[in-house]
Design a protein around this motif. Structure first.
Motif, PDB file in Angstrom:
ATOM      1  N   UNK A   5      38.525  58.898  54.858  1.00  0.00           N
ATOM      2  CA  UNK A   5      39.655  58.644  53.970  1.00  0.00           C
ATOM      3  C   UNK A   5      39.408  57.384  53.141  1.00  0.00           C
ATOM      4  N   UNK A   6      38.854  56.353  53.757  1.00  0.00           N
ATOM      5  CA  UNK A   6      38.513  55.124  53.022  1.00  0.00           C
ATOM      6  C   UNK A   6      37.444  55.437  51.981  1.00  0.00           C
ATOM      7  N   UNK A   7      36.430  56.192  52.362  1.00  0.00           N
ATOM      8  CA  UNK A   7      35.383  56.573  51.401  1.00  0.00           C
ATOM      9  C   UNK A   7      35.943  57.413  50.261  1.00  0.00           C
ATOM     10  N   UNK A   8      36.921  58.265  50.550  1.00  0.00           N
ATOM     11  CA  UNK A   8      37.552  59.070  49.497  1.00  0.00           C
ATOM     12  C   UNK A   8      38.219  58.169  48.463  1.00  0.00           C
ATOM     13  N   UNK A   9      38.844  57.081  48.901  1.00  0.00           N
ATOM     14  CA  UNK A   9      39.449  56.125  47.962  1.00  0.00           C
ATOM     15  C   UNK A   9      38.381  55.476  47.089  1.00  0.00           C
ATOM     16  N   UNK A  10      37.259  55.118  47.685  1.00  0.00           N
ATOM     17  CA  UNK A  10      36.168  54.496  46.923  1.00  0.00           C
ATOM     18  C   UNK A  10      35.578  55.479  45.919  1.00  0.00           C
ATOM     19  N   UNK A  11      35.379  56.715  46.339  1.00  0.00           N
ATOM     20  CA  UNK A  11      34.849  57.742  45.437  1.00  0.00           C
ATOM     21  C   UNK A  11      35.811  58.013  44.286  1.00  0.00           C
ATOM     22  N   UNK A  12      37.103  58.014  44.579  1.00  0.00           N
ATOM     23  CA  UNK A  12      38.101  58.253  43.529  1.00  0.00           C
ATOM     24  C   UNK A  12      38.046  57.157  42.464  1.00  0.00           C
ATOM     25  N   UNK A  16      37.297  58.051  38.669  1.00  0.00           N
ATOM     26  CA  UNK A  16      38.419  57.924  37.738  1.00  0.00           C
ATOM     27  C   UNK A  16      38.317  56.759  36.765  1.00  0.00           C
ATOM     28  N   UNK A  17      37.379  55.837  37.001  1.00  0.00           N
ATOM     29  CA  UNK A  17      37.292  54.651  36.147  1.00  0.00           C
ATOM     30  C   UNK A  17      35.890  54.559  35.554  1.00  0.00           C
ATOM     31  N   UNK A 102      40.882  47.495  32.349  1.00  0.00           N
ATOM     32  CA  UNK A 102      42.316  47.802  32.359  1.00  0.00           C
ATOM     33  C   UNK A 102      42.584  49.016  33.243  1.00  0.00           C
ATOM     34  N   UNK A 103      41.788  50.053  33.070  1.00  0.00           N
ATOM     35  CA  UNK A 103      41.934  51.263  33.897  1.00  0.00           C
ATOM     36  C   UNK A 103      41.656  50.948  35.369  1.00  0.00           C
ATOM     37  N   UNK A 104      40.656  50.081  35.608  1.00  0.00           N
ATOM     38  CA  UNK A 104      40.349  49.694  36.982  1.00  0.00           C
ATOM     39  C   UNK A 104      41.572  49.057  37.638  1.00  0.00           C
ATOM     40  N   UNK A 105      42.212  48.139  36.958  1.00  0.00           N
ATOM     41  CA  UNK A 105      43.394  47.495  37.533  1.00  0.00           C
ATOM     42  C   UNK A 105      44.513  48.512  37.778  1.00  0.00           C
ATOM     43  N   UNK A 106      44.703  49.438  36.857  1.00  0.00           N
ATOM     44  CA  UNK A 106      45.742  50.459  37.034  1.00  0.00           C
ATOM     45  C   UNK A 106      45.452  51.374  38.222  1.00  0.00           C
ATOM     46  N   UNK A 107      44.191  51.759  38.392  1.00  0.00           N
ATOM     47  CA  UNK A 107      43.806  52.659  39.491  1.00  0.00           C
ATOM     48  C   UNK A 107      43.691  51.931  40.828  1.00  0.00           C
ATOM     49  N   UNK A 108      43.252  50.686  40.789  1.00  0.00           N
ATOM     50  CA  UNK A 108      42.958  49.994  42.041  1.00  0.00           C
ATOM     51  C   UNK A 108      44.206  49.488  42.747  1.00  0.00           C
ATOM     52  N   UNK A 109      45.230  49.135  42.011  1.00  0.00           N
ATOM     53  CA  UNK A 109      46.424  48.603  42.683  1.00  0.00           C
ATOM     54  C   UNK A 109      47.060  49.614  43.635  1.00  0.00           C
ATOM     55  N   UNK A 110      47.258  50.883  43.220  1.00  0.00           N
ATOM     56  CA  UNK A 110      47.756  51.852  44.211  1.00  0.00           C
ATOM     57  C   UNK A 110      46.724  52.127  45.313  1.00  0.00           C
TER      58      UNK A 110
END
Length: 121
Positions: A5-12, A16-17, A102-110
Motif C-alpha cells: 500500500x505504501x509502494x502504491x502511494x509512491x507509484x501513484x 500522476x506528477x 505545483x502538481x507535486x504539492x497538490x498530489x503529495x499533500x493527500x
C-alpha cells in the motif's frame, strides 16, 4: 501497515506528477520504510532526507514559523522535496528539471495524509 500500500502511494506520485523520478518513505531517524527508486541508493536517500527534515524543523522552530510541512531543495538538475508525514515519518520525492512542482504539492499533500494513516497502524 502494508508495504504494498505504501509502494502504491509512491507509484501513484510517479505516475500522476510529471518529472517525478524517485521517492521513498522513511522514519525521521533515517531508516528506510519503502522506496520507488531506480538509480538512487534508497538507504542513503532516507538518511539524507531525515537530515534535511531535521534542519528544516529546527529552522522553523527557531524563527517561530510553526510546524514544518516540507523542505524543497532546488538543484541544477532537479528538485528534492521532503514532506513531514507525521512526527515519526517522512516522504522524500526527487524530480528532474521538468518536475511540475505545483502538481507535486497538490498530489503529495493527500498522499502524506494517507501515508500517515497507513503508518499509524
Amino acid at each position: 501497515m502494508s508495504n504494498e500500500t505504501v509502494l502504491a502511494e509512491l507509484h501513484a506520485l510517479r505516475d500522476n506528477v510529471a518529472g517525478v523520478t524517485d521517492s521513498a518513505v522513511a522514519s525521521v531517524d533515517g531508516m528506510l520504510i519503502a522506496s520507488d527508486t531506480a538509480e538512487v541508493r534508497p538507504d542513503v536517500l532516507a538518511a539524507l532526507a531525515a537530515a534535511a527534515l531535521g534542519l528544516g524543523k529546527s529552522a522553523g522552530k527557531e524563527v517561530g514559523m510553526g510546524e514544518l510541512r516540507e523542505v524543497v531543495t532546488r538543484c541544477q538538475l532537479g528538485h528534492i522535496v521532503v514532506y513531514a508525514v507525521s512526527t515519526g515519518q517522512l516522504l522524500v520525492v526527487l524530480g528532474d528539471e521538468g518536475l511540475d512542482i505545483t502538481r507535486l504539492h497538490l498530489e503529495s499533500r493527500p498522499a502524506v495524509t494517507r501515508l500517515g494513516d497507513l503508518l499509524a497502524n
